[in-house]
Design an enzyme around this catalytic site. Sequence first.
Site, short mmCIF file in Angstrom:
data_model
loop_
_atom_site.label_atom_id
_atom_site.label_comp_id
_atom_site.label_asym_id
_atom_site.label_seq_id
_atom_site.Cartn_x
_atom_site.Cartn_y
_atom_site.Cartn_z
N LYS A 13 0.85 -1.21 0.00
CA LYS A 13 0.00 0.00 0.00
C LYS A 13 0.88 1.25 0.00
O LYS A 13 0.65 2.18 -0.77
CB LYS A 13 -0.93 0.04 1.23
N ARG A 88 -10.48 0.28 7.57
CA ARG A 88 -9.91 -1.01 7.95
C ARG A 88 -10.91 -1.90 8.65
O ARG A 88 -10.58 -3.02 9.05
CB ARG A 88 -8.75 -0.74 8.91
N ARG A 127 12.28 -4.54 4.92
CA ARG A 127 11.64 -3.23 4.72
C ARG A 127 12.37 -2.10 5.45
O ARG A 127 12.70 -2.21 6.62
CB ARG A 127 10.19 -3.24 5.19
N ARG A 162 10.68 -0.32 11.11
CA ARG A 162 9.53 -0.09 11.98
C ARG A 162 9.51 -1.04 13.18
O ARG A 162 9.90 -2.20 13.06
CB ARG A 162 8.23 -0.25 11.19
N ARG A 173 -0.96 -9.06 13.12
CA ARG A 173 -1.50 -8.08 12.14
C ARG A 173 -2.29 -8.80 11.06
O ARG A 173 -3.33 -8.32 10.62
CB ARG A 173 -0.35 -7.27 11.52
P1 AP5 Z 1 4.76 -1.56 1.95
O1 AP5 Z 1 4.48 -0.70 0.78
O2 AP5 Z 1 5.43 -0.94 3.13
O3 AP5 Z 1 3.46 -2.38 2.37
P2 AP5 Z 1 2.15 -1.90 3.16
O4 AP5 Z 1 0.99 -2.59 2.53
O5 AP5 Z 1 2.11 -0.40 3.20
O6 AP5 Z 1 2.45 -2.56 4.53
P3 AP5 Z 1 2.26 -2.06 6.02
O7 AP5 Z 1 3.01 -3.03 6.88
O8 AP5 Z 1 2.65 -0.61 6.15
O9 AP5 Z 1 0.76 -2.22 6.21
P4 AP5 Z 1 0.05 -2.33 7.54
O10 AP5 Z 1 -1.36 -2.27 7.09
O11 AP5 Z 1 0.43 -3.48 8.38
O12 AP5 Z 1 0.60 -1.08 8.37
P5 AP5 Z 1 0.10 0.40 8.56
O13 AP5 Z 1 1.27 1.30 8.61
O14 AP5 Z 1 -1.02 0.75 7.62
O15 AP5 Z 1 5.64 -2.79 1.40
C1 AP5 Z 1 6.14 -3.74 2.29
C2 AP5 Z 1 7.54 -4.17 1.85
O16 AP5 Z 1 7.45 -4.93 0.65
C3 AP5 Z 1 8.49 -2.99 1.52
O17 AP5 Z 1 9.77 -3.31 1.92
C4 AP5 Z 1 8.40 -2.87 -0.02
O18 AP5 Z 1 9.60 -2.38 -0.57
C5 AP5 Z 1 8.13 -4.32 -0.43
N1 AP5 Z 1 7.26 -4.42 -1.58
C6 AP5 Z 1 6.08 -3.76 -1.76
N2 AP5 Z 1 5.51 -4.13 -2.92
C7 AP5 Z 1 6.34 -5.08 -3.46
C8 AP5 Z 1 6.29 -5.87 -4.64
N3 AP5 Z 1 5.27 -5.75 -5.52
N4 AP5 Z 1 7.29 -6.75 -4.87
C9 AP5 Z 1 8.32 -6.87 -3.99
N5 AP5 Z 1 8.44 -6.15 -2.86
C10 AP5 Z 1 7.45 -5.27 -2.60
O19 AP5 Z 1 -0.58 0.32 10.01
C11 AP5 Z 1 0.23 0.09 11.17
C12 AP5 Z 1 -0.65 0.03 12.40
O20 AP5 Z 1 -1.36 1.28 12.58
C13 AP5 Z 1 -1.76 -1.03 12.38
O21 AP5 Z 1 -1.29 -2.29 12.78
C14 AP5 Z 1 -2.76 -0.42 13.37
O22 AP5 Z 1 -2.35 -0.62 14.68
C15 AP5 Z 1 -2.69 1.06 13.07
N6 AP5 Z 1 -3.67 1.53 12.06
C16 AP5 Z 1 -3.37 2.06 10.84
N7 AP5 Z 1 -4.49 2.39 10.17
C17 AP5 Z 1 -5.53 2.07 11.00
C18 AP5 Z 1 -6.95 2.16 10.88
N8 AP5 Z 1 -7.52 2.63 9.76
N9 AP5 Z 1 -7.69 1.73 11.90
C19 AP5 Z 1 -7.14 1.25 13.02
N10 AP5 Z 1 -5.81 1.13 13.21
C20 AP5 Z 1 -5.01 1.53 12.20
#
Ligand code: AP5
Length: 219
Positions: A13, A88, A127, A162, A173
């Site tokens: 994402k 979410r 990452r 992170r 997660r």
């Molecule tokens: P990356 O782009 O970082 O993936 P991502 O989908 O953004 O992963 P996240 O871990 O950030 O998602 P998440 O939903 O767990 O965390 P978030 O920060 O939203 O890519 C991942 C890795 O893969 C990178 O190294 C990249 O280079 C590589 N990659 C990407 N695409 C690739 C490809 N096609 N091929 C190869 N490699 C690739 O949320 C964190 C926390 O915040 C949650 O756990 C929760 O506690 C809270 N939170 C956030 N939003 C909410 C909400 N709406 N409601 C409640 N709690 C929330």
Amino acid sequence: MNIVFISPPLAGKGTQSSRLKNILNIPHISTGSLLRKKAKDTDELAFTLRDLISRGELVDDNLMIEIIKERIALDDCKNGYILDGFPRTINQAELYEKLLIDMNLPLGKVIYLNITYDVAVARINGRLTCETCGAVYNSFNEETKPLKEDTCDACNSTLVKRADDNVETLLDRFTQYNEKTAPLIEYYREKGNIYEFDSSKEPSTVTQKIVELVRGNID
Ligand code: AP5
């Protein structure tokens, strides 16, 4: 154009959003990074956020909708925005729908990036994130590794790992995702505006397909 990303953790994402913001010239709103910034404060809310995020638990829906409401009202969102990590839960999606009606805004396109748990595990230890500009890298992937180890190619800031990037938290997660977020796929399918992409393909391939969708070359 508004874009909403839905996906399991580590699906890309943040990666796709930070590329699309430059291509489409609309802001990238990552709820994860907004929360991680708030979690650095010293108040009670920051303490609660640090605890929830480190355990992979979701933050309260009402707090999330307030954060989104405040952010999408800013001037830079007037031509559209990319939501990375929101909604979410079904409740967040319903609250968001009401907010869009109140603000007279369209939902836009919902993009579902699909990967398996095994692909996420393979990505997690590589990452690296830039907290300054939001760029995401992976030291295990030729296409996404930084040119200089630990330094952001885009803004020269130091890259960080992170706190929630470990295999134990990832399992929690994923469980949260399967229980609370995955039902959104059916929710948006019924509305007819969700598009699925295989995000185990190279990042540039995925970006290209999303751009084609947004520009109306595929449906
Ligand atoms: P990356 O782009 O970082 O993936 P991502 O989908 O953004 O992963 P996240 O871990 O950030 O998602 P998440 O939903 O767990 O965390 P978030 O920060 O939203 O890519 C991942 C890795 O893969 C990178 O190294 C990249 O280079 C590589 N990659 C990407 N695409 C690739 C490809 N096609 N091929 C190869 N490699 C690739 O949320 C964190 C926390 O915040 C949650 O756990 C929760 O506690 C809270 N939170 C956030 N939003 C909410 C909400 N709406 N409601 C409640 N709690 C929330």
